[in-house]
Design an enzyme around this catalytic site. Structure first.
Site, PDB file in Angstrom:
ATOM      1  N   ARG A  44       0.826  -1.209   0.000  1.00  0.00           N
ATOM      2  CA  ARG A  44       0.000   0.000   0.000  1.00  0.00           C
ATOM      3  C   ARG A  44       0.861   1.260   0.000  1.00  0.00           C
ATOM      4  O   ARG A  44       0.523   2.258  -0.646  1.00  0.00           O
ATOM      5  CB  ARG A  44      -0.931  -0.016   1.215  1.00  0.00           C
ATOM      6  CG  ARG A  44      -1.898   1.150   1.233  1.00  0.00           C
ATOM      7  CD  ARG A  44      -2.995   0.929   2.266  1.00  0.00           C
ATOM      8  NE  ARG A  44      -4.005   1.971   2.202  1.00  0.00           N
ATOM      9  CZ  ARG A  44      -4.278   2.798   3.212  1.00  0.00           C
ATOM     10  NH1 ARG A  44      -3.618   2.692   4.360  1.00  0.00           N
ATOM     11  NH2 ARG A  44      -5.195   3.723   3.083  1.00  0.00           N
TER      12      ARG A  44
ATOM     13  N   HIS B 131       0.568   4.414  -2.531  1.00  0.00           N
ATOM     14  CA  HIS B 131       0.369   5.791  -2.062  1.00  0.00           C
ATOM     15  C   HIS B 131       1.562   6.687  -2.389  1.00  0.00           C
ATOM     16  O   HIS B 131       1.419   7.902  -2.474  1.00  0.00           O
ATOM     17  CB  HIS B 131       0.092   5.800  -0.555  1.00  0.00           C
ATOM     18  CG  HIS B 131      -1.305   5.361  -0.217  1.00  0.00           C
ATOM     19  ND1 HIS B 131      -1.900   5.596   1.008  1.00  0.00           N
ATOM     20  CD2 HIS B 131      -2.235   4.697  -0.945  1.00  0.00           C
ATOM     21  CE1 HIS B 131      -3.130   5.094   1.004  1.00  0.00           C
ATOM     22  NE2 HIS B 131      -3.353   4.532  -0.156  1.00  0.00           N
TER      23      HIS B 131
ATOM     24  N   ASN C  53      -3.609   8.469   4.908  1.00  0.00           N
ATOM     25  CA  ASN C  53      -2.478   7.787   5.537  1.00  0.00           C
ATOM     26  C   ASN C  53      -2.483   7.841   7.064  1.00  0.00           C
ATOM     27  O   ASN C  53      -1.932   6.956   7.716  1.00  0.00           O
ATOM     28  CB  ASN C  53      -1.160   8.395   5.024  1.00  0.00           C
ATOM     29  CG  ASN C  53      -0.934   8.138   3.548  1.00  0.00           C
ATOM     30  OD1 ASN C  53      -1.322   7.086   3.043  1.00  0.00           O
ATOM     31  ND2 ASN C  53      -0.335   9.091   2.858  1.00  0.00           N
TER      32      ASN C  53
ATOM     33  N   HIS D 280      -6.323  -5.767  -2.628  1.00  0.00           N
ATOM     34  CA  HIS D 280      -7.154  -5.916  -1.435  1.00  0.00           C
ATOM     35  C   HIS D 280      -7.487  -7.379  -1.142  1.00  0.00           C
ATOM     36  O   HIS D 280      -8.374  -7.664  -0.352  1.00  0.00           O
ATOM     37  CB  HIS D 280      -8.431  -5.076  -1.566  1.00  0.00           C
ATOM     38  CG  HIS D 280      -8.175  -3.605  -1.453  1.00  0.00           C
ATOM     39  ND1 HIS D 280      -9.158  -2.656  -1.574  1.00  0.00           N
ATOM     40  CD2 HIS D 280      -7.026  -2.909  -1.227  1.00  0.00           C
ATOM     41  CE1 HIS D 280      -8.638  -1.447  -1.432  1.00  0.00           C
ATOM     42  NE2 HIS D 280      -7.340  -1.572  -1.232  1.00  0.00           N
TER      43      HIS D 280
HETATM   44  C1  HEM Z   1      -8.917   1.635  -6.092  1.00  0.00           C
HETATM   45  C2  HEM Z   1      -8.804   2.543  -5.167  1.00  0.00           C
HETATM   46  C3  HEM Z   1      -8.392   2.195  -3.762  1.00  0.00           C
HETATM   47  C4  HEM Z   1      -9.006   2.626  -2.640  1.00  0.00           C
HETATM   48  C5  HEM Z   1     -10.221   3.537  -2.558  1.00  0.00           C
HETATM   49  C6  HEM Z   1      -8.315   2.041  -1.533  1.00  0.00           C
HETATM   50  C7  HEM Z   1      -8.623   2.248  -0.203  1.00  0.00           C
HETATM   51  C8  HEM Z   1      -8.078   1.556   0.849  1.00  0.00           C
HETATM   52  C9  HEM Z   1      -8.484   1.690   2.210  1.00  0.00           C
HETATM   53  C10 HEM Z   1      -9.561   2.645   2.717  1.00  0.00           C
HETATM   54  C11 HEM Z   1      -7.761   0.819   2.949  1.00  0.00           C
HETATM   55  C12 HEM Z   1      -7.847   0.604   4.455  1.00  0.00           C
HETATM   56  C13 HEM Z   1      -7.139   1.732   5.185  1.00  0.00           C
HETATM   57  C14 HEM Z   1      -7.458   1.745   6.655  1.00  0.00           C
HETATM   58  O1  HEM Z   1      -8.634   1.681   7.003  1.00  0.00           O
HETATM   59  O2  HEM Z   1      -6.518   1.872   7.461  1.00  0.00           O
HETATM   60  C15 HEM Z   1      -6.876   0.135   2.054  1.00  0.00           C
HETATM   61  C16 HEM Z   1      -5.977  -0.834   2.420  1.00  0.00           C
HETATM   62  C17 HEM Z   1      -5.095  -1.433   1.561  1.00  0.00           C
HETATM   63  N1  HEM Z   1      -4.893  -1.090   0.247  1.00  0.00           N
HETATM   64 FE1  HEM Z   1      -6.110   0.038  -0.893  1.00  0.00          FE
HETATM   65  N2  HEM Z   1      -7.291   1.269  -2.006  1.00  0.00           N
HETATM   66  C18 HEM Z   1      -7.299   1.335  -3.363  1.00  0.00           C
HETATM   67  C19 HEM Z   1      -6.382   0.751  -4.215  1.00  0.00           C
HETATM   68  C20 HEM Z   1      -5.280   0.035  -3.805  1.00  0.00           C
HETATM   69  C21 HEM Z   1      -4.177  -0.332  -4.656  1.00  0.00           C
HETATM   70  C22 HEM Z   1      -4.040   0.064  -6.120  1.00  0.00           C
HETATM   71  C23 HEM Z   1      -3.303  -1.048  -3.882  1.00  0.00           C
HETATM   72  C24 HEM Z   1      -1.981  -1.648  -4.252  1.00  0.00           C
HETATM   73  C25 HEM Z   1      -1.645  -1.995  -5.472  1.00  0.00           C
HETATM   74  C26 HEM Z   1      -3.887  -1.135  -2.558  1.00  0.00           C
HETATM   75  C27 HEM Z   1      -3.353  -1.839  -1.515  1.00  0.00           C
HETATM   76  C28 HEM Z   1      -3.913  -1.897  -0.251  1.00  0.00           C
HETATM   77  C29 HEM Z   1      -3.476  -2.826   0.772  1.00  0.00           C
HETATM   78  C30 HEM Z   1      -2.451  -3.930   0.595  1.00  0.00           C
HETATM   79  C31 HEM Z   1      -4.204  -2.520   1.927  1.00  0.00           C
HETATM   80  C32 HEM Z   1      -4.057  -3.181   3.305  1.00  0.00           C
HETATM   81  C33 HEM Z   1      -2.936  -2.474   4.057  1.00  0.00           C
HETATM   82  C34 HEM Z   1      -2.670  -2.993   5.452  1.00  0.00           C
HETATM   83  O3  HEM Z   1      -3.257  -3.985   5.894  1.00  0.00           O
HETATM   84  O4  HEM Z   1      -1.838  -2.354   6.136  1.00  0.00           O
HETATM   85  N3  HEM Z   1      -5.068  -0.433  -2.542  1.00  0.00           N
HETATM   86  N4  HEM Z   1      -7.070   0.604   0.772  1.00  0.00           N
END
Ligand code: HEM
Ligand SMILES: *[C@@H]1O[C@H](CO)[C@@H](O)[C@H](O)[C@H]1NC(C)=O
Ligand SMILES: *[C@@H]1O[C@H](CO)[C@@H](O)[C@H](O)[C@H]1NC(C)=O
Ligand SMILES: *[C@@H]1O[C@H](CO)[C@@H](O)[C@H](O)[C@H]1NC(C)=O
Ligand SMILES: *[C@@H]1O[C@H](CO)[C@@H](O)[C@H](O)[C@H]1NC(C)=O
Ligand SMILES: *[C@@H]1O[C@H](CO)[C@@H](O)[C@H](O)[C@H]1NC(C)=O
Length: 323
Positions: free
Chosen positions: A67, A71, A99, A198
């Site tokens: 992530r 970002h 973040n 995800h």
């Molecule tokens: C399409 C639009 C996207 C949105 C709106 C989005 C939004 C989010 C949100 C809201 C979270 C949880 C954050 C939290 O509550 O702390 C999250 C987690 C995550 N996102 Fe996305 N995301 C998107 C695309 C991506 C992309 C493109 C990647 C990587 C290629 C990605 C990888 C991740 C990962 C791996 C997590 C889990 C992180 C952890 O457990 O520490 N996301 N994302």
């Protein structure tokens, strides 16, 4: 258009557009898989080792690093800007809304950087560390591999308001998601396939509360069980797996969940909601091999966003601050 051609619209036609797009993005890239092979031959094996150690220590952290790379790349390109702490001249991207209380894995980046500085002082950029770590984490979770393009350099600054503006939000609908990827030169297909990240990691209650209380495109039993864990009031930081089936496994269950209306975020379920994305979601849910292949390609495309190369930027000695 006959039936055969219209069926290809979800696959081959987009592929062609992506190839053309990819070529145009690479023109300014100058990144290469062999960038460190003579100047720091151990770079890749050092990162790989550190990632294995870090995920063994905490299973989630590979997801967190993946992530961070996303970002980083969405805010003025893949330049390590997300890793910078506040200074007197700029506010960190870490403190931006997407973040804050959420981005993590910075300690692991510090450890990787320290090992690399020992082996090859001043050679491997922090931006490249995120790109390599993301690939190694995906592989570690059982996902696809790809040849990471390298040679990025690090920014001198961060921009908190740009992080607020460019990182997509979980409340976004399909058109918002599409435009935020388009804003950094990525396609609709890139958006759908990169969202497959995800399949690992977690989200906080605050990120999915509106979806489980107010949306209709969610399985009612699934919504109820999440409401038990995420009450209307409080518990903002309570975590739930983004893929309720296999939280630490990089697979295509994320897309299968969407077909069952069991996406955790509002933005996730947008990818199977009676729109243009459904076709991709079905394809990836049915065929993990295709998902894996497309994911690797789109990660390379994301990693190519506006890198600093040549004499631009610097190689930070400490990823948290400019030299
Ligand atoms: C399409 C639009 C996207 C949105 C709106 C989005 C939004 C989010 C949100 C809201 C979270 C949880 C954050 C939290 O509550 O702390 C999250 C987690 C995550 N996102 Fe996305 N995301 C998107 C695309 C991506 C992309 C493109 C990647 C990587 C290629 C990605 C990888 C991740 C990962 C791996 C997590 C889990 C992180 C952890 O457990 O520490 N996301 N994302
Ligand atoms: C930071 O990003 C914002 C939003 O994109 C932009 O308006 C502003 O000019 C940037 N600031 C600097 C110092 O580059
Ligand atoms: C997306 O949301 C915006 C409001 O944020 C709304 O104006 C627009 O109609 C929505 N588009 C779709 C396709 O749902
Ligand atoms: C979401 O998209 C709609 C148009 O569909 C637009 O009116 C709205 O400003 C967008 N919101 C964001 C936060 O981009
Ligand atoms: C659900 O929608 C209502 C009415 O728009 C709003 O007052 C409430 O805050 C929303 N709940 C959540 C959890 O978003
Ligand atoms: C949430 O808290 C408010 C007061 O802060 C209270 O009036 C309301 O009943 C609470 N709602 C729930 C569902 O607990």
């Amino acid at each position: 258009m006959n039936l055969k051609l219209s069926k290809m619209a979800c696959g081959n036609l987009y592929l062609l557009l992506i190839i053309l797009f990819g070529l145009s993005l690479n023109v300014n890239g100058h990144l290469s898989p062999n960038f460190y092979s003579s100047i720091c031959p151990k770079a890749l094996s050092i990162v790989k080792q550190e990632i294995a150690k870090a995920i063994k220590n905490e299973a989630r952290v590979g997801a967190s690093l993946l992530r961070l790379h996303f970002h980083d790349c969405f805010v003025n390109g893949c330049d390590g800007s997300i890793l910078l702490d506040d200074t007197s001249t700029f506010k960190s991207e870490k403190s931006a809304n997407p973040n804050k209380n959420s981005a993590r894995g910075f300690g692991v980046v510090d450890n990787i950087k320290a090992s690399l500085e020992k082996a090859c002082p001043g050679v491997v950029s922090c931006a490249d560390i995120l790109a390599i770590a993301s690939r190694d984490a995906v592989v570690h979770y059982g996902g696809p591999t790809w040849k990471v393009r390298l040679g990025r350099r690090d920014s001198f600054t961060a921009n908190r308001s740009a992080a607020n503006a460019f990182i997509p939000q979980p409340k976004f609908n399909l058109s918002n998601l599409t435009s935020s990827f388009a804003a950094v030169g990525l396609s609709f297909k890139d958006m759908v396939v990169l969202s497959g990240a995800h399949t690992v990691g977690f989200a906080r209650c605050t990120s999915f509360r509106p979806h489980i209380y107010n949306d209709t495109n969610i399985d009612p039993t699934f919504a109820k069980s999440l409401q038990q864990k995420c009450p209307q009031n409080g518990s903002d930081n309570v975590l739930q797996p983004l893929d309720y089936q296999t939280r630490f496994r990089f697979d295509d269950k994320y897309y299968q969940n969407l077909l069952d209306k069991k996406g955790l975020l509002h933005s996730d379920q947008q990818l199977y909601n009676g729109n243009k994305a459904d076709c991709f979601t079905k394809k990836y849910a049915m065929n993990q091999g295709v998902f894996f292949k497309d994911f690797g390609k789109s990660m390379i495309r994301m990693g190519n966003i506006k890198p600093l190369t040549g004499s631009n930027g610097e190689i930070r000695r400490n990823c948290r601050k400019p030299n």
